[in-house]
Design a protein around this motif. Structure first.
Motif, PDB file in Angstrom:
ATOM      1  N   LYS A   1       0.860  -1.185   0.000  1.00 50.36           N
ATOM      2  CA  LYS A   1       0.000   0.000   0.000  1.00 50.36           C
ATOM      3  C   LYS A   1       0.893   1.230   0.000  1.00 50.36           C
ATOM      4  O   LYS A   1       1.910   1.278   0.695  1.00 50.36           O
ATOM      5  N   ASN A   2       0.494   2.216  -0.782  1.00 50.41           N
ATOM      6  CA  ASN A   2       1.319   3.400  -0.930  1.00 50.41           C
ATOM      7  C   ASN A   2       0.451   4.639  -1.126  1.00 50.41           C
ATOM      8  O   ASN A   2      -0.724   4.533  -1.470  1.00 50.41           O
ATOM      9  N   LYS A   3       1.046   5.799  -0.905  1.00 49.91           N
ATOM     10  CA  LYS A   3       0.335   7.070  -0.977  1.00 49.91           C
ATOM     11  C   LYS A   3      -0.122   7.410  -2.391  1.00 49.91           C
ATOM     12  O   LYS A   3      -1.041   8.210  -2.568  1.00 49.91           O
ATOM     13  N   LEU A   4       0.533   6.838  -3.394  1.00 46.72           N
ATOM     14  CA  LEU A   4       0.165   7.111  -4.785  1.00 46.72           C
ATOM     15  C   LEU A   4      -0.885   6.138  -5.301  1.00 46.72           C
ATOM     16  O   LEU A   4      -1.300   6.234  -6.451  1.00 46.72           O
ATOM     17  N   ASN A   5      -1.270   5.195  -4.449  1.00 47.49           N
ATOM     18  CA  ASN A   5      -2.258   4.171  -4.798  1.00 47.49           C
ATOM     19  C   ASN A   5      -1.834   3.361  -6.031  1.00 47.49           C
ATOM     20  O   ASN A   5      -2.675   2.932  -6.816  1.00 47.49           O
ATOM     21  N   LEU A   6      -0.537   3.166  -6.194  1.00 51.33           N
ATOM     22  CA  LEU A   6      -0.022   2.333  -7.286  1.00 51.33           C
ATOM     23  C   LEU A   6      -0.218   0.879  -6.887  1.00 51.33           C
ATOM     24  O   LEU A   6       0.317   0.445  -5.875  1.00 51.33           O
ATOM     25  N   GLN A   7      -0.980   0.139  -7.676  1.00 47.63           N
ATOM     26  CA  GLN A   7      -1.290  -1.233  -7.310  1.00 47.63           C
ATOM     27  C   GLN A   7      -0.617  -2.253  -8.217  1.00 47.63           C
ATOM     28  O   GLN A   7      -0.826  -3.452  -8.062  1.00 47.63           O
ATOM     29  N   ASP A   8       0.208  -1.780  -9.129  1.00 52.02           N
ATOM     30  CA  ASP A   8       1.021  -2.667  -9.946  1.00 52.02           C
ATOM     31  C   ASP A   8       2.421  -2.697  -9.331  1.00 52.02           C
ATOM     32  O   ASP A   8       3.083  -1.656  -9.227  1.00 52.02           O
ATOM     33  N   ALA A   9       2.862  -3.874  -8.916  1.00 52.82           N
ATOM     34  CA  ALA A   9       4.135  -4.000  -8.191  1.00 52.82           C
ATOM     35  C   ALA A   9       5.318  -3.493  -9.013  1.00 52.82           C
ATOM     36  O   ALA A   9       6.229  -2.856  -8.475  1.00 52.82           O
ATOM     37  N   GLU A  10       5.323  -3.746 -10.308  1.00 57.94           N
ATOM     38  CA  GLU A  10       6.439  -3.318 -11.148  1.00 57.94           C
ATOM     39  C   GLU A  10       6.485  -1.787 -11.267  1.00 57.94           C
ATOM     40  O   GLU A  10       7.550  -1.185 -11.175  1.00 57.94           O
ATOM     41  N   THR A  11       5.331  -1.181 -11.431  1.00 58.13           N
ATOM     42  CA  THR A  11       5.265   0.281 -11.499  1.00 58.13           C
ATOM     43  C   THR A  11       5.711   0.890 -10.170  1.00 58.13           C
ATOM     44  O   THR A  11       6.499   1.840 -10.141  1.00 58.13           O
ATOM     45  N   LEU A  12       5.217   0.350  -9.071  1.00 59.19           N
ATOM     46  CA  LEU A  12       5.616   0.837  -7.752  1.00 59.19           C
ATOM     47  C   LEU A  12       7.126   0.706  -7.572  1.00 59.19           C
ATOM     48  O   LEU A  12       7.781   1.635  -7.095  1.00 59.19           O
ATOM     49  N   SER A  13       7.680  -0.413  -7.966  1.00 53.00           N
ATOM     50  CA  SER A  13       9.120  -0.637  -7.828  1.00 53.00           C
ATOM     51  C   SER A  13       9.922   0.410  -8.607  1.00 53.00           C
ATOM     52  O   SER A  13      10.910   0.949  -8.099  1.00 53.00           O
ATOM     53  N   THR A  14       9.486   0.718  -9.808  1.00 52.58           N
ATOM     54  CA  THR A  14      10.173   1.710 -10.631  1.00 52.58           C
ATOM     55  C   THR A  14      10.090   3.100 -10.001  1.00 52.58           C
ATOM     56  O   THR A  14      11.095   3.801  -9.889  1.00 52.58           O
ATOM     57  N   VAL A  15       8.892   3.489  -9.579  1.00 57.53           N
ATOM     58  CA  VAL A  15       8.701   4.801  -8.957  1.00 57.53           C
ATOM     59  C   VAL A  15       9.504   4.886  -7.659  1.00 57.53           C
ATOM     60  O   VAL A  15      10.175   5.888  -7.391  1.00 57.53           O
ATOM     61  N   GLU A  16       9.459   3.826  -6.857  1.00 53.47           N
ATOM     62  CA  GLU A  16      10.207   3.806  -5.601  1.00 53.47           C
ATOM     63  C   GLU A  16      11.695   3.955  -5.856  1.00 53.47           C
ATOM     64  O   GLU A  16      12.381   4.749  -5.203  1.00 53.47           O
ATOM     65  N   TYR A  17      12.226   3.206  -6.818  1.00 57.36           N
ATOM     66  CA  TYR A  17      13.655   3.276  -7.142  1.00 57.36           C
ATOM     67  C   TYR A  17      14.052   4.704  -7.513  1.00 57.36           C
ATOM     68  O   TYR A  17      15.048   5.237  -7.022  1.00 57.36           O
ATOM     69  N   GLN A  18      13.252   5.339  -8.370  1.00 57.18           N
ATOM     70  CA  GLN A  18      13.573   6.698  -8.818  1.00 57.18           C
ATOM     71  C   GLN A  18      13.512   7.699  -7.670  1.00 57.18           C
ATOM     72  O   GLN A  18      14.414   8.533  -7.527  1.00 57.18           O
TER      73      GLN A  18
END
Length: 185
Positions: A18-35
């Motif tokens: 769960k995240n503040k951006l409501n990103l529910q695709d793990a790969e997308t979240l991983s990319t955004v988190e990394y950046q």
């Protein structure tokens, strides 16, 4: 807290954090988190942040991950195990924080800390593992900032599986092989 309660607290039904951006695709979240984390880490390294105590560990985690996770910078209040490794129970955090703060005072008193001192700090922080996610990145940055205060920088030899094994076994000799200390001056 039960496993089901932890899943409900931290994960969407599909298993994504769960995240503040409501990103529910793990790969997308991983990319955004990394950046986000990379950007924030570079910013901190460029602004001379000085580590004084374990309070700074929580502040670093919040700075790195706070735009994504509401729990960023908050020590966990539940038991955590990953990959067959049990991390420190939250009931022992106070003792661990006292120990790590003593390590930091010892390091701070030196002109040039040794690889062994950094390996011990890495081992202590890894076993503490106070956050749901992001412990490794926060730990590496924390130690890098400690080193920068001593005109040193750490080159982490990327041997992920070997390092994880050494951390799980608290093998300080192996951890020393993972860390290369370079002097800036």
């Amino acid at each position: 807290m039960t496993d089901d309660e932890l899943r409900q607290r931290f994960l969407y039904p599909n298993g994504t954090l769960k995240n503040k951006l409501n990103l529910q695709d793990a790969e997308t979240l991983s990319t955004v988190e990394y950046q986000m984390v990379a950007y924030n880490a570079v910013w901190l390294l460029g602004h001379g942040y000085v580590i004084k105590s374990m309070d700074d560990f929580a502040k670093l985690h919040r700075f790195l991950f706070g735009d994504l996770y509401s729990w960023a910078g908050q020590f966990r209040d539940y038991y955590l195990a990953k990959g067959g490794t049990d991390f420190m129970p939250p009931t022992a955090f106070d003792l661990a924080v006292t120990n790590i703060n003593q390590q930091l005072r010892t390091i701070d008193a030196l002109k040039k800390p040794t690889v062994m001192q950094y390996a011990q700090l890495l081992d202590s922080l890894n076993y503490l593992h106070p956050f749901r996610e992001g412990n490794g990145r926060t730990t590496r940055l924390f130690i890098q900032l400690v080193a920068a205060h001593h005109a040193q920088y750490i080159d982490y030899n990327h041997q992920d599986s070997a390092v994880i094994t050494a951390l799980n076994q608290s093998d300080l000799a192996k951890l020393q092989e993972f860390i290369k200390v370079n002097n800036i001056d």
